[in-house]
Design an enzyme around this catalytic site. Structure first.
Site, PDB file in Angstrom:
ATOM      1  N   ASN A   1     -10.440 -68.889 142.207  1.00 38.69           N
ATOM      2  CA  ASN A   1      -9.861 -70.127 142.748  1.00 38.69           C
ATOM      3  C   ASN A   1      -9.798 -71.175 141.636  1.00 38.69           C
ATOM      4  OD1 ASN A   1      -9.851 -72.820 143.840  1.00 38.69           O
ATOM      5  ND2 ASN A   1     -10.252 -71.955 145.853  1.00 38.69           N
TER       6      ASN A   1
ATOM      7  N   ASP B   1      -8.369 -74.301 141.889  1.00 39.84           N
ATOM      8  CA  ASP B   1      -8.059 -75.652 142.392  1.00 39.84           C
ATOM      9  C   ASP B   1      -8.611 -76.757 141.491  1.00 39.84           C
ATOM     10  OD1 ASP B   1      -6.866 -74.507 144.570  1.00 39.84           O
ATOM     11  OD2 ASP B   1      -8.516 -74.917 145.944  1.00 39.84           O
ATOM     12  N   HIS B   2      -9.817 -76.522 140.945  1.00 42.07           N
ATOM     13  CA  HIS B   2     -10.451 -77.595 140.160  1.00 42.07           C
ATOM     14  C   HIS B   2      -9.667 -77.942 138.896  1.00 42.07           C
ATOM     15  CE1 HIS B   2     -13.706 -77.924 142.811  1.00 42.07           C
ATOM     16  NE2 HIS B   2     -14.670 -77.305 142.155  1.00 42.07           N
TER      17      HIS B   2
ATOM     18  N   ARG C   1      -6.287 -87.699 136.141  1.00 39.69           N
ATOM     19  CA  ARG C   1      -5.656 -88.496 135.109  1.00 39.69           C
ATOM     20  C   ARG C   1      -4.183 -88.792 135.423  1.00 39.69           C
ATOM     21  NH1 ARG C   1      -6.219 -90.114 129.697  1.00 39.69           N
ATOM     22  NH2 ARG C   1      -8.377 -90.331 130.381  1.00 39.69           N
TER      23      ARG C   1
ATOM     24  N   HIS D   1      -5.373 -73.546 146.747  1.00 39.23           N
ATOM     25  CA  HIS D   1      -5.359 -74.207 148.050  1.00 39.23           C
ATOM     26  C   HIS D   1      -4.392 -75.393 147.963  1.00 39.23           C
ATOM     27  CE1 HIS D   1      -7.978 -76.089 151.515  1.00 39.23           C
ATOM     28  NE2 HIS D   1      -6.690 -76.062 151.808  1.00 39.23           N
TER      29      HIS D   1
ATOM     30  N   ARG E   1      -3.410 -78.296 149.735  1.00 38.00           N
ATOM     31  CA  ARG E   1      -3.910 -79.072 150.872  1.00 38.00           C
ATOM     32  C   ARG E   1      -2.818 -79.983 151.414  1.00 38.00           C
ATOM     33  NH1 ARG E   1      -9.875 -79.158 151.020  1.00 38.00           N
ATOM     34  NH2 ARG E   1      -9.626 -80.738 152.634  1.00 38.00           N
TER      35      ARG E   1
ATOM     36  N   ARG F   1      -4.091 -83.186 147.298  1.00 36.18           N
ATOM     37  CA  ARG F   1      -5.018 -83.905 146.402  1.00 36.18           C
ATOM     38  C   ARG F   1      -5.220 -83.182 145.075  1.00 36.18           C
ATOM     39  NH1 ARG F   1     -10.837 -82.869 149.282  1.00 36.18           N
ATOM     40  NH2 ARG F   1      -9.789 -83.875 150.996  1.00 36.18           N
ATOM     41  N   HIS F   2      -5.019 -81.850 145.062  1.00 37.67           N
ATOM     42  CA  HIS F   2      -5.121 -81.162 143.769  1.00 37.67           C
ATOM     43  C   HIS F   2      -3.872 -80.327 143.497  1.00 37.67           C
ATOM     44  CE1 HIS F   2      -6.968 -78.243 146.450  1.00 37.67           C
ATOM     45  NE2 HIS F   2      -8.168 -78.790 146.422  1.00 37.67           N
TER      46      HIS F   2
ATOM     47  N   GLU G   1      -4.363 -70.526 149.999  1.00 42.21           N
ATOM     48  CA  GLU G   1      -5.187 -71.086 151.077  1.00 42.21           C
ATOM     49  C   GLU G   1      -4.429 -72.252 151.669  1.00 42.21           C
ATOM     50  OE1 GLU G   1      -8.992 -72.383 149.774  1.00 42.21           O
ATOM     51  OE2 GLU G   1      -9.572 -70.419 149.075  1.00 42.21           O
TER      52      GLU G   1
ATOM     53  N   THR H   1     -14.687 -80.444 150.074  1.00 40.72           N
ATOM     54  CA  THR H   1     -14.147 -79.093 149.992  1.00 40.72           C
ATOM     55  C   THR H   1     -14.160 -78.529 151.407  1.00 40.72           C
ATOM     56  OG1 THR H   1     -14.426 -76.904 148.966  1.00 40.72           O
ATOM     57  CG2 THR H   1     -16.428 -78.149 149.415  1.00 40.72           C
ATOM     58  N   THR H   2     -13.655 -77.293 151.581  1.00 39.79           N
ATOM     59  CA  THR H   2     -13.595 -76.731 152.928  1.00 39.79           C
ATOM     60  C   THR H   2     -15.013 -76.567 153.466  1.00 39.79           C
ATOM     61  OG1 THR H   2     -11.736 -75.484 152.066  1.00 39.79           O
ATOM     62  CG2 THR H   2     -12.472 -74.929 154.275  1.00 39.79           C
TER      63      THR H   2
ATOM     64  N   GLU I   1     -12.176 -63.769 155.687  1.00 39.73           N
ATOM     65  CA  GLU I   1     -13.045 -64.189 154.586  1.00 39.73           C
ATOM     66  C   GLU I   1     -14.237 -64.883 155.225  1.00 39.73           C
ATOM     67  OE1 GLU I   1     -11.299 -66.156 151.153  1.00 39.73           O
ATOM     68  OE2 GLU I   1     -13.150 -67.297 150.859  1.00 39.73           O
TER      69      GLU I   1
ATOM     70  N   HIS J   1     -17.151 -69.061 149.023  1.00 43.51           N
ATOM     71  CA  HIS J   1     -17.596 -70.458 149.083  1.00 43.51           C
ATOM     72  C   HIS J   1     -19.029 -70.602 148.575  1.00 43.51           C
ATOM     73  CE1 HIS J   1     -17.507 -74.667 150.083  1.00 43.51           C
ATOM     74  NE2 HIS J   1     -16.228 -74.513 150.334  1.00 43.51           N
ATOM     75  N   GLY J   2     -19.130 -71.312 147.475  1.00 46.67           N
ATOM     76  CA  GLY J   2     -20.454 -71.625 146.919  1.00 46.67           C
ATOM     77  C   GLY J   2     -21.125 -70.468 146.199  1.00 46.67           C
TER      78      GLY J   2
ATOM     79  N   GLY K   1     -14.659 -70.101 142.899  1.00 44.58           N
ATOM     80  CA  GLY K   1     -13.979 -71.145 142.150  1.00 44.58           C
ATOM     81  C   GLY K   1     -14.920 -72.008 141.338  1.00 44.58           C
ATOM     82  N   HIS K   2     -15.702 -72.813 142.032  1.00 47.00           N
ATOM     83  CA  HIS K   2     -16.449 -73.898 141.380  1.00 47.00           C
ATOM     84  C   HIS K   2     -17.310 -73.429 140.200  1.00 47.00           C
ATOM     85  CE1 HIS K   2     -18.344 -77.885 141.265  1.00 47.00           C
ATOM     86  NE2 HIS K   2     -19.417 -77.205 140.889  1.00 47.00           N
TER      87      HIS K   2
HETATM   88  N1  PXP Z   1     -12.817 -69.555 149.799  1.00 45.61           N
HETATM   89  C1  PXP Z   1     -12.298 -70.628 150.457  1.00 45.61           C
HETATM   90  C2  PXP Z   1     -11.584 -70.369 151.743  1.00 45.61           C
HETATM   91  C3  PXP Z   1     -12.403 -71.930 149.937  1.00 45.61           C
HETATM   92  O1  PXP Z   1     -11.883 -72.965 150.605  1.00 45.61           O
HETATM   93  C4  PXP Z   1     -13.051 -72.108 148.693  1.00 45.61           C
HETATM   94  C5  PXP Z   1     -13.149 -73.480 148.091  1.00 45.61           C
HETATM   95  O2  PXP Z   1     -11.907 -74.015 147.887  1.00 45.61           O
HETATM   96  C6  PXP Z   1     -13.560 -70.969 148.043  1.00 45.61           C
HETATM   97  C7  PXP Z   1     -13.449 -69.718 148.621  1.00 45.61           C
HETATM   98  C8  PXP Z   1     -14.235 -71.074 146.707  1.00 45.61           C
HETATM   99  O3  PXP Z   1     -15.425 -71.783 146.840  1.00 45.61           O
HETATM  100  P1  PXP Z   1     -16.172 -72.266 145.533  1.00 45.61           P
HETATM  101  O4  PXP Z   1     -15.261 -73.173 144.793  1.00 45.61           O
HETATM  102  O5  PXP Z   1     -17.380 -72.948 146.081  1.00 45.61           O
HETATM  103  O6  PXP Z   1     -16.505 -71.038 144.742  1.00 45.61           O
END
Ligand code: PXP
Length: 248
Positions: free
Chosen positions: A6, A8-9, A17, A49, A51, A55-56, A76, A106-107, A157, A196-197, A218-219
């Site tokens: 992911n 998105d970041h 910026r 994602h 949104r 926002r991103h 997403e 975040t979600t 998921e 997620h996480g 992602g993160h």
């Molecule tokens: N899966 C979904 C559905 C998400 O919304 C996200 C965060 O955007 C992730 C996975 C990835 O989560 P993380 O960035 O915490 O790894």
């Protein structure tokens, strides 16, 4: 075990910026270059994602990645008519339906498929007809897993956020919930993903969750990328995924 990355970041940083200067030449960092680096590092798919509040990721980011990067694209999106139209035009390989709350960072929670099953079924049908495989981002709860199967989604998921953010006894309980939900989803014929996480240190424990086909991360990868580069951060995660024995 596949790895969806992911990114998105990357867009979050660019928008920090350049959101106020949409016509700026070469706004950095480039989402497209990030997707290419994830591919170079061994990503199995790219997740974006888009949104509702943009926002991103912007619409054009998704279109450019779709056009240019030879990897499956996982979009997403919120379960809304406007996003459905966007997805039908984009034709990503996968759509993961997620809940969206405007003020969340975040979600935060899973999708309520059980409570909105008629609407979810219509979305799954339309996306499937359009050639896209659908996944539901759900909490590891029986009712949500069963509803996902009932509306015809081929994949779920499982939301690992509560697992990732808990400690001690609660952490083990959350892991057990994931194990149970994965067993049920598999028994109902669903392909099981999780996300997620998730961090490197979670992988040995997550390997106890059976039938997982893909992790979406992602993160932590983008955070590591600041220090070692994105392709290396993806490589590092892929190596760690390969190093553990996954339960089938
Ligand atoms: N899966 C979904 C559905 C998400 O919304 C996200 C965060 O955007 C992730 C996975 C990835 O989560 P993380 O960035 O915490 O790894």
């Amino acid at each position: 075990m596949k790895l969806g990355v992911n990114i998105d970041h990357v867009a979050t940083l660019r928008q920090a910026r350049y959101a106020g200067a949409p016509t700026a030449a070469e706004p950095e960092p480039s989402v497209l270059c990030a997707a290419q680096a994830a591919l170079d590092g061994g990503a199995d798919s790219i997740t974006l994602h888009v949104r509702e509040d943009r926002r991103h990721m912007q619409d054009e980011d998704a279109r450019e990645v779709r056009r240019t990067i030879p990897l499956p694209l996982n979009l997403e999106m919120g379960a809304t008519p406007a996003m459905l139209e966007f997805a039908l035009a984009l034709r990503p390989d996968y759509v993961c339906l997620v809940p969206e709350r405007r003020l969340e960072v975040t979600t935060e929670g899973g999708l309520d498929v059980h409570g909105r099953s008629q609407m979810m079924k219509e979305l799954v049908d339309r996306l499937t007809e359009g050639g896209t495989r659908v996944s539901m981002f759900i909490d590891p709860e029986d009712a949500q897993v069963e509803a996902s199967a009932a509306v015809g989604s081929p994949m779920v998921e499982l939301h690992t956020g509560r697992y990732a953010n808990s400690a001690g006894e609660a952490h083990e309980q959350e892991l057990q919930r994931l194990i149970h939900a994965a067993e049920l989803a598999h028994a109902l014929g669903l392909e099981v993903h999780a996300g997620h996480g998730i961090r490197l240190s979670h992988l040995p424990e997550l390997a106890r969750v059976p039938h997982l086909a893909e992790l979406n991360i992602g993160h932590t990868i983008i955070s590591r990328a600041l220090l070692i580069g994105l392709a290396n951060a993806v490589r590092e995660m892929k190596r760690a995924i390969r190093a553990v024995q996954w339960t089938t």
